[in-house]
Structures are given as C-alpha cells and as structure tokens.
Scaffold this motif. Structure first.
Motif, PDB file in Angstrom:
ATOM      1  N   VAL A 121      -6.734  15.877  -7.080  1.00  4.80           N
ATOM      2  CA  VAL A 121      -6.873  14.543  -8.069  1.00  4.80           C
ATOM      3  C   VAL A 121      -5.958  14.147  -7.847  1.00  4.80           C
ATOM      4  CG1 VAL A 121      -7.021  14.327  -9.966  1.00  4.80           C
ATOM      5  CG2 VAL A 121      -8.073  16.922  -9.044  1.00  4.80           C
ATOM      6  N   VAL A 122      -6.444  13.375  -7.283  1.00 11.68           N
ATOM      7  CA  VAL A 122      -5.381  11.555  -6.615  1.00 11.68           C
ATOM      8  C   VAL A 122      -5.607  10.664  -7.997  1.00 11.68           C
ATOM      9  CG1 VAL A 122      -4.958  10.194  -5.010  1.00 11.68           C
ATOM     10  CG2 VAL A 122      -5.739  12.553  -4.474  1.00 11.68           C
ATOM     11  N   ASN A 123      -3.824  10.265  -7.882  1.00 11.49           N
ATOM     12  CA  ASN A 123      -3.699   9.539  -9.099  1.00 11.49           C
ATOM     13  C   ASN A 123      -4.081   8.229  -8.023  1.00 11.49           C
ATOM     14  OD1 ASN A 123      -3.287   7.542 -10.703  1.00 11.49           O
ATOM     15  ND2 ASN A 123      -1.029   7.451 -10.779  1.00 11.49           N
ATOM     16  N   LYS A 124      -5.207   7.317  -7.864  1.00 13.32           N
ATOM     17  CA  LYS A 124      -5.122   6.353  -7.068  1.00 13.32           C
ATOM     18  C   LYS A 124      -4.627   4.972  -8.129  1.00 13.32           C
ATOM     19  CE  LYS A 124      -8.691   2.940  -7.072  1.00 13.32           C
ATOM     20  NZ  LYS A 124      -7.959   2.415  -6.306  1.00 13.32           N
ATOM     21  N   PRO A 125      -3.945   4.102  -6.804  1.00 16.30           N
ATOM     22  CA  PRO A 125      -3.355   3.159  -7.036  1.00 16.30           C
ATOM     23  C   PRO A 125      -4.190   1.926  -7.297  1.00 16.30           C
ATOM     24  CG  PRO A 125      -3.007   3.493  -4.757  1.00 16.30           C
ATOM     25  CD  PRO A 125      -3.763   4.091  -5.236  1.00 16.30           C
ATOM     26  N   ARG A 142       0.734  -0.649   0.114  1.00 20.32           N
ATOM     27  CA  ARG A 142       0.364   0.500  -0.133  1.00 20.32           C
ATOM     28  C   ARG A 142       0.556   1.306   0.084  1.00 20.32           C
ATOM     29  NH1 ARG A 142      -4.552  -2.045   4.474  1.00 20.32           N
ATOM     30  NH2 ARG A 142      -5.812  -2.979   2.678  1.00 20.32           N
ATOM     31  N   PRO A 143       0.639   2.229  -0.275  1.00 20.11           N
ATOM     32  CA  PRO A 143       1.695   3.032  -0.441  1.00 20.11           C
ATOM     33  C   PRO A 143       1.761   4.578   0.544  1.00 20.11           C
ATOM     34  CG  PRO A 143      -0.790   4.166  -1.697  1.00 20.11           C
ATOM     35  CD  PRO A 143      -1.116   2.670  -1.444  1.00 20.11           C
ATOM     36  N   SER A 144       2.461   4.824   1.071  1.00 15.22           N
ATOM     37  CA  SER A 144       3.118   5.497   1.866  1.00 15.22           C
ATOM     38  C   SER A 144       2.309   7.048   1.710  1.00 15.22           C
ATOM     39  CB  SER A 144       4.142   5.305   2.408  1.00 15.22           C
ATOM     40  OG  SER A 144       5.509   6.103   1.094  1.00 15.22           O
ATOM     41  N   ASP A 145       2.051   7.184   0.708  1.00 16.04           N
ATOM     42  CA  ASP A 145       1.710   8.134   0.071  1.00 16.04           C
ATOM     43  C   ASP A 145       1.187   8.883  -0.934  1.00 16.04           C
ATOM     44  OD1 ASP A 145       2.902  10.519   2.516  1.00 16.04           O
ATOM     45  OD2 ASP A 145       4.788   9.371   1.368  1.00 16.04           O
ATOM     46  N   LEU A 146      -0.917   9.074  -1.179  1.00 15.37           N
ATOM     47  CA  LEU A 146      -0.641   9.116  -2.107  1.00 15.37           C
ATOM     48  C   LEU A 146      -0.573  10.275  -3.446  1.00 15.37           C
ATOM     49  CD1 LEU A 146      -3.936   9.890  -1.008  1.00 15.37           C
ATOM     50  CD2 LEU A 146      -3.603   7.609  -1.728  1.00 15.37           C
ATOM     51  N   ASP A 147      -0.010   9.459  -4.000  1.00 11.98           N
ATOM     52  CA  ASP A 147      -0.166  10.613  -5.235  1.00 11.98           C
ATOM     53  C   ASP A 147      -0.840  11.545  -6.285  1.00 11.98           C
ATOM     54  OD1 ASP A 147       0.781  11.704  -7.923  1.00 11.98           O
ATOM     55  OD2 ASP A 147       1.041  10.095  -8.896  1.00 11.98           O
ATOM     56  N   ILE A 148      -0.639  12.545  -5.345  1.00  8.39           N
ATOM     57  CA  ILE A 148      -1.468  14.072  -5.638  1.00  8.39           C
ATOM     58  C   ILE A 148      -1.285  15.243  -7.251  1.00  8.39           C
ATOM     59  CG2 ILE A 148      -2.193  16.139  -4.663  1.00  8.39           C
ATOM     60  CD1 ILE A 148      -2.192  14.738  -1.686  1.00  8.39           C
ATOM     61  N   ILE A 149      -2.013  14.934  -7.594  1.00 12.47           N
ATOM     62  CA  ILE A 149      -1.603  15.052  -8.976  1.00 12.47           C
ATOM     63  C   ILE A 149      -1.594  16.684  -8.853  1.00 12.47           C
ATOM     64  CG2 ILE A 149      -0.948  13.605 -10.818  1.00 12.47           C
ATOM     65  CD1 ILE A 149      -3.491  13.236 -11.504  1.00 12.47           C
ATOM     66  N   PHE A 150      -2.743  17.072  -8.293  1.00 10.51           N
ATOM     67  CA  PHE A 150      -3.175  18.495  -9.057  1.00 10.51           C
ATOM     68  C   PHE A 150      -4.116  19.022  -7.332  1.00 10.51           C
ATOM     69  CE2 PHE A 150      -6.537  21.902  -9.644  1.00 10.51           C
ATOM     70  CZ  PHE A 150      -6.125  23.249  -9.978  1.00 10.51           C
ATOM     71  N   GLU A 151      -3.798  20.172  -6.983  1.00 10.91           N
ATOM     72  CA  GLU A 151      -4.307  21.019  -5.863  1.00 10.91           C
ATOM     73  C   GLU A 151      -4.250  22.431  -5.449  1.00 10.91           C
ATOM     74  OE1 GLU A 151      -3.516  21.268  -1.076  1.00 10.91           O
ATOM     75  OE2 GLU A 151      -1.978  19.945  -2.196  1.00 10.91           O
ATOM     76  N   ASP A 152      -5.502  22.635  -5.473  1.00 11.11           N
ATOM     77  CA  ASP A 152      -5.876  24.281  -5.711  1.00 11.11           C
ATOM     78  C   ASP A 152      -6.859  24.502  -3.653  1.00 11.11           C
ATOM     79  OD1 ASP A 152      -8.334  23.796  -6.329  1.00 11.11           O
ATOM     80  OD2 ASP A 152      -8.140  25.223  -8.038  1.00 11.11           O
TER      81      ASP A 152
END
Length: 561
Positions: free
Chosen positions: A369-373, A354-364
């Motif tokens: 916006v997350v790239n869910k594994p 499981r990912p230790s950190d989420l891949d957040i591809i955009f934020e304001d």
C-alpha cells in the motif's frame, strides 16, 4: 504602440515593469504570463462594453438567440522595432461572421458570401432537405403497409390451400385403402392414375397461387425499392459532395511557423497522427493568432486562452477562466506552428521534486500500500516511464504478474494498493469490479457548498476533440456516481469528502466542476478550474477484504493540504 495594423492592440496599462518571458508559452499546460493576463483583461473589457456585434454569451437576460459561450485567445507580440502589443482572436465564428474589427481574421473565411464554401454548403443543405422530404414521403409508408398486408393475406391464402390439400391427400389415402380390395387390379390402376392426377392438380394449384402471391408482393416491392433507391442515390451524391467540399476546404488551410515554413493541414495531421484533420481544424484562436503574427512580421512572446460566457451543457467551462489549447484539433497544428520558437518545456514531461523513494505505508507477503504523491503517474505513460509501477518493479524485481490493481490520476495524491502475486491481484480486483471497496477522497473546492451531502449522477465520456478532458453525455457516456459530504467551510473554500460509487476518468473533478454537479471546481484543477500549486484532491481512505486473511483491512492517510 502606434500602429497602422487594425488588429495590433496597444496595452492600455503600463507594462514597463513587467519582464518578457524567456520562452514562449507551452500552450497545452501553462500558467498565464502577466502580460497575457493584462491583454486578456483588456479584451474582456472590450467584450463587456463593445457595440460592434450582438452575440448571446448567456451573460445578459433578454437577449435573443442560442446561448453560446466562446473561447478567446490573446497573443502578446513584438514588432520589428521591439515594441510590445497584442493580438486577439475568437475560436470559430462570432455573431454569425468571421469579420470583426477587433479580432484577427481566420486562416480561411468559410462565411465569405462570394466564396465556394457557402455556395456548395447550400447545395448540400438542399440535398438534406430533399432527402428528408423523400424519407417522409407518405407513399413509402403506404407501400410498406401494403407489403405487410399483402404478405399476411398471401400467408392466409396459402395456409388455407395447404389445409385443403392436406384434407384431399387424406381422402385419397382413405380411398386407396378402401378400394384396393373392392376393385380389380385394372380398375384400381385406373383409380390410382386419377388420384395421382388429383395430387398433381393440387400441387399445380398451390404453385400457381404461390406465384400469384409472389407477383403481388413484387409489384409493391418494385415501387418501394424504386423510391428507396432514389433516396440512396441522393445520399451517395450528398456523401460525395460533402467529402469533396471537406477536401477543398482542407486545401485552404496552410500554416506557417516561426521558420517561415508553410504546411497544409492535411500534411500536418498525416505526419502527426496518420489521420485526416477533424472538422474545424484551424478554426481555434491559437492557430489564427500565430498565423496572423507570422504573416505580419510580429514575434510571438506569450499566449493565453480564456472562456467567455455560459458553459456548454456537456463541458466544464467557467467564465473568464484560462484554459489550455485543445489537443484534438490544435496539438498537431501548433506542433508545426511553434517550430522555430523557444517554447517552455512541457511540464507533464519535466516534473520537479519527484520522490526519490515511494512512501510505502503497508506491506506483507500479498500486498503493498503506497501513499502516491501528487503529479506522479500510477503506471508508465507514453512519454514518461517513471511511475509507481516502475518504481515497485525496480524495488521488487522478483515479483511477477500484474502489480497495479487500480489507479489514481496523475495529479491526485493518496492511497494506491498493489498486489505482489496474481492471486492477490485477482482477489482485490474482483472487489473493485463489484464496487465493494470503500474509498474516500478529500478535496478542497474553490467556493462554498451549502448542500451538506448528496449524490451526483452524471454520465461521462472522453472529449474526442480534447483528450483527456471528459464531458457529460447522456447518450454515450458511462454511468458515473459520486456521494459527497461537506466537512468544513474554510473561508471561501469547502473541504469535502467524496465517495465514488464508480471509477470513471476525472469523475470527481468533473462532478465537482460541472454546472449540474457541484458547480465548484477543485482547487488547482488545471483542466476544469484554475491552476494552483497542486490539485487539491487526495485519496485518503480505503477499505477492502484482505486476499489471505479474508478480513476487512483499511488504511487512512491525512490529506496534505
């Protein structure tokens, strides 16, 4: 392995180099152990060549009878001397009987001609025929037609009489007006008495006619209600007999576990889900196999179930594919029967990597916006809390209101949009509801698709006996539509883009795998196809209107497979 047990089969292949599994198979999510695969192949060879029975699996042309594919199971066991063999079973009856030389017997043989079930079932079937004949009794239709005709005729008669009486009333009123000045008070009083009598006479005439009309309807209703009551009494008798038969049937199903404990199916379901067992509970292959093993001092080693034959019209079942045990009927029963065995952990509760950190591809300030594994939940589950939602809540504790706007299946990777505030959530969710959000998924299908593009339109509902699987159902299913476009053919696989127009559970997986869809499951689909390293389905593109700028914003993430 020489054995006097007719149901204990010897491996025809040399298995000496294959190590036994350390733990027994977790039946609801598994990769078949090599021993189970060899046993299944041996059963499949038997099914291909046997002359013991005739059953139309839909694999041969010219066979009579309904096409009915079946689920079969194999249980690798160890006898008291440490020798390995296997048992085989079929879910439900096969070729109209429960007695087969190759497959273990059921816990209870409902088809025993000397048993109570068939005899009582014959009584209930006769009640069904009686009810059908009674419901189609032409006298009922005649009486209903006569009742409607009589009612209409009554209404006409009463309406005509009311019209006449209204005319009479008007005439009496005119007489009063013209005669009051012409007659003496005494004469007018006599006239008034006569007019009142006429009014009473009209009312009496109307009441008599109304009563006669009511009596006519009552005569018809009496006969009609008598016939309907007789039908209802038959139905109540059928209901009580059916309930009594079902309860008596449940009493025949008692299941052992590896500890030697025996429990009734009613107790098992009451404790597990606080409900009565569904019809057919205990008739699947897995409980039959384990029960036989426990009764004959055979130690379960590993197990697998596979489909043989054509797929049912509503479900996705592929010939020779391995499938997990059904949850609706088998999960409570196997939960009891596996006690005392060292069973593989539920992989749904023990995901690795499981990912230790989420891949957040955009934020304001409005959205994330997350790239869910793959194999990671969008929202917390019943047994697993770790999810995109809980990770974001931990990372952004100051955020209030709903975060998740839409979801991806646990096994699906890709773009997931979250809201940072209530206003953004509602604004984007409205777009999902109106189907104005553009979504594109990429999948790798386990076969070659020759049609370059098209639309799949198959309504879906949950399989009540095997959640979370979905089935195609034109009667109760919710509309589900998917556009597709082939990207490339890669050897014996097809890379494809899916554009879902609706968002039903497992929509893309079922539309890919179902015979009326693309008839080609997604690679790694353990529910509708074959297991692999992962489900090759990725939410790679999304476009929607930003809640603040009101401009179209889009995101794209390349598929990882």
């Amino acid at each position: 392995m020489p054995s006097k047990d007719p149901y204990l089969h010897t491996f025809q292949k040399d298995i000496s180099s294959i190590e036994k599994p350390e733990k027994f198979t977790y039946p609801f999510c598994y990769e078949p152990h090599p021993l189970s695969v060899i046993a299944a192949e041996q059963v499949q060879e038997y099914l291909t060549t046997q002359q013991d029975f005739r059953h139309n699996f839909g694999l041969e042309e010219g066979l009579e009878g309904l096409i009915i594919g079946k689920m079969f199971g194999v249980l690798v066991v160890e006898d008291t001397e440490g020798e390995l063999g296997f048992l085989a079973a079929c879910s439900g009856k096969l070729a109209g009987t429960n007695k087969h030389r190759y497959f273990v017997p059921p816990i209870f043989d409902m088809l025993d001609p000397e048993g109570f079930f068939l005899k009582e079932e014959a009584t209930i079937n006769q009640l069904n025929r009686d009810i059908e004949l009674m419901e189609h009794n032409p006298r009922i239709a005649e009486l209903k037609a006569a009742w409607n005709s009589c009612k209409q005729e009554n209404e006409k008669l009463l309406a005509a009489l009311r019209t006449l009486h209204k005319k009479n009333k008007a005439e009496r009123k005119a007489i009063r007006a013209t005669q009051k000045e012409l007659l003496s008070p005494e004469e007018y009083e006599e006239l008034e008495k006569d007019l009142i009598k006429q009014s009473y006479r009209d009312q009496h005439e109307y009441d008599v006619l109304k009563m006669r009309c009511k009596e006519k309807l009552a005569l018809i209703e009496e006969e009609l209600n008598s016939l309907i009551k007789e039908i209802e009494q038959k139905k109540e008798l059928r209901k009580s007999k059916s309930a009594a038969l079902q309860n008596r049937l449940f009493d025949q199903y008692h299941f052992l576990n590896a500890k030697g404990e025996r429990r009734s199916v009613i107790d098992i379901f009451q404790e597990a889900i606080h409900m009565l067992p569904p019809a057919g509970a205990g008739e699947c292959a897995a409980p039959k196999l384990l029960q036989y093993a426990y009764l004959h001092q055979l130690k379960p080693i590993c197990m697998a179930e596979f489909w043989w034959g054509a797929s049912p019209a509503s479900e996705v079942r592929k010939h020779k594919y391995f499938y997990p045990s059904c949850r609706g009927k088998c999960e409570p029963i196997l939960g009891h029967m596996l006690q005392g065995l060292d069973v593989d952990p539920n992989p749904m509760l023990h995901h690795q990597g499981r990912p230790s950190d989420l891949d957040i591809i955009f934020e304001d300030e409005h959205i994330l916006v997350v790239n869910k594994p793959a194999e990671f939940l969008s929202v917390p589950g019943i047994h697993v809390q770790d999810s995109v939602q809980t990770r974001i809540q931990d990372q952004y504790p100051h955020l209030t209101g709903p975060l998740i706007i839409h979801r991806l299946d646990m096994s699906t990777s890709g773009i997931l949009v979250l809201a940072k505030n209530k206003e953004a959530h509602q604004f984007i969710q409205d777009q999902f509801i109106r189907h104005t959000v553009t979504k594109r998924y990429t999948a790798l299908l386990d076969g070659v698709i020759h049609q370059q593009e098209g639309l799949i339109d198959l309504p879906l509902r949950v399989d009540l006996d095997d959640r979370p699987r979905q089935v195609v159902c034109y009667q109760y299913g919710k509309p589900a539509q998917t556009k597709f476009k082939v990207v490339t053919i890669e050897g014996d696989k097809t890379r494809i883009h899916f554009y879902p127009l609706t968002g039903r559970t497992h929509q893309l997986r079922v539309h890919a795998a179902h015979a009326k869809g693309l008839n080609t499951p997604i690679v790694g689909d353990d529910l509708y196809g074959k297991r692999a390293d992962r489900l090759h389905l990725h939410a790679g593109y999304i476009a929607f209107i930003h809640p603040s700028t009101k401009e179209v914003i889009s995101f794209e993430v390349a598929d990882p497979f």
